[in-house]
Structure formats: structure tokens, C-alpha cells
Scaffold this active site. Sequence first.
Site, PDB file in Angstrom:
ATOM      1  N   ASP A  73      -5.088  -4.783  -2.093  1.00 58.99           N
ATOM      2  CA  ASP A  73      -3.560  -5.518  -1.849  1.00 58.99           C
ATOM      3  C   ASP A  73      -4.033  -6.942  -1.877  1.00 58.99           C
ATOM      4  O   ASP A  73      -3.024  -7.556  -2.529  1.00 58.99           O
ATOM      5  CB  ASP A  73      -3.531  -5.422  -0.299  1.00 58.99           C
ATOM      6  CG  ASP A  73      -3.078  -3.895  -0.040  1.00 58.99           C
ATOM      7  OD1 ASP A  73      -2.377  -3.384  -0.482  1.00 58.99           O
ATOM      8  OD2 ASP A  73      -3.653  -3.471   1.121  1.00 58.99           O
ATOM      9  N   GLU A  86       1.483  -1.023   6.273  1.00 60.06           N
ATOM     10  CA  GLU A  86       1.046  -1.948   7.274  1.00 60.06           C
ATOM     11  C   GLU A  86       1.904  -2.508   8.128  1.00 60.06           C
ATOM     12  O   GLU A  86       1.996  -2.895   9.518  1.00 60.06           O
ATOM     13  CB  GLU A  86      -0.027  -3.036   6.629  1.00 60.06           C
ATOM     14  CG  GLU A  86      -1.289  -2.233   6.091  1.00 60.06           C
ATOM     15  CD  GLU A  86      -2.115  -3.159   5.113  1.00 60.06           C
ATOM     16  OE1 GLU A  86      -3.347  -2.732   4.895  1.00 60.06           O
ATOM     17  OE2 GLU A  86      -1.378  -4.264   4.603  1.00 60.06           O
TER      18      GLU A  86
END
Length: 257
Positions: free
Chosen positions: A39, A148
Site C-alpha cells: 500500500d 481498511e
Amino acid sequence: MWTNEQLAARIDQTINWLRTKVTEANAKGVVVGISGGVDSAVVAGLCSRAFPENCIGLIMPSHSDPEDVEDALWIAEGFEIKTIEVNLSGAHTQVMGQVKKNLESIGCNLVGEKMSQGNLKARLRMSTLYAVANALNYLVVGTDNAPESYTGYFTKYGDGGVDLLPISSLTKAEVREWARIFGLPMRIATRVPTAGLWPGQTDEADLGVTYDQIDRYLLGEEVPPEVKERIESLHRQSEHKRQMPPSLELPKLEGLD
């Protein structure tokens, strides 16, 4: 599945969005924390393309695995991002040590010590990112993806404390596809996701579901009932993280402006 041309177009759109938001804020560039995971690697790639001369990669080990730092440096070098490393291990030990000592002195039992220590790491990193960003008139770019963001798998006022979230609409699979377009190696793209909050910590163990399962749920695909309930429960419990803090509006006293 997206074609390579479509993926490249979406990446360009995101890069232009970053430039627009920085301009709107009258800022000069961006700072991003690089952990060595996929990420932050993808976000680092976006930031380096958006602001090749005004992008800082911040590496912030805190009792971390040395391989994490090595991977973070490798990612930064590959994107030709200027980097600084701020080791937060000492600050973390000092703050947590004083907290424990003083709580114990007033007879408080530490029921959530591991969580407290882990979240402190994330909040020290946030403070460090903003120390750099404020010094340079930059914005802080976050690295949360769609799973997330939806489940609230981020520390409130920690990694959730940022100015911009360029990949928060991407599934984990999409992030890995973007990593491929950026030319990142499989060892980065398939690295076991971890926030590095404590030894042996992994995202999926904390979540209780896999990223693939959350991806499929967010895409409207069928998942087992227990998986659906777990994801929805995480979303409900973390709603406060996605909102401004509640504020009490007291009525004014009569006769006062």
C-alpha cells in the site's frame, strides 16, 4: 478485470487528483510514510509521479524488523524519492514506560497494554509525518485501502490522521495490480500485510477475515454468512473513526448573545 491501459488511466487520474488537492490547499508538495508494504509502495509511486521534486518519503522504524526498513529504502530509491529516516524506538519506549509507571503508581491495571503500545506507534508516526509536512508546507498522504477504510482497520489519529487518501477506494487486489503497473516486484506486492505494531502482528489475524474476503464483499459478491457478519460488525464498531468527534451543543442562556 481492468486492462493495462485502463489501469494506467486510473493511475493518471489519481496523480492529477493529488496535484489538484495540493494546489487547493496552497501547499507545495507531499510527504508519505513508507513501511515496505504494497500500500505505501503504491502511494509512494503516485506521490513521486505527482511531485517528483516536492515529495518526501518518511521511514519511521519503531522496534521494527530491519527488513521493513530495507524494503522501504529500496522502494524509495526505485521511485527516486528523497527520504529521511526518523527512528521512533526511543520515543516509544520513553512515552510508554512513563505511562505504565505512572498508571501503576495509582493502582491502575493495564488491561489493554499491547493495543496501547501498538496505537502509540501509529500516533507517533502521524506526529512525525506532520512535523515534516508543516515544516515544508506539504500535505500528508495516507495509505489506507478500501478494506481498511470500510472496516476501520486504522488507528484513530494515527495512520488515519492524514490529509489525503488516494487509494481508499481500491480493493487490496486492485492495489496489487497497481503495484504491477508500477513495476514493483512480487515480494512487495505479495508481502504479508502488517502494520508492524508488535512482533508477529498481521492485518488478517487482527481482522479475523482475509483481504480477499473483504474485497469480494465490497464488490457485492457472495461470501459466507459468518464472514459477512464479521465485516459488517467491524464497520459498525469503527463508525466513530470515520466521523468527526461528537460535540455537545448546549442551549444559550436567555439574555446572552
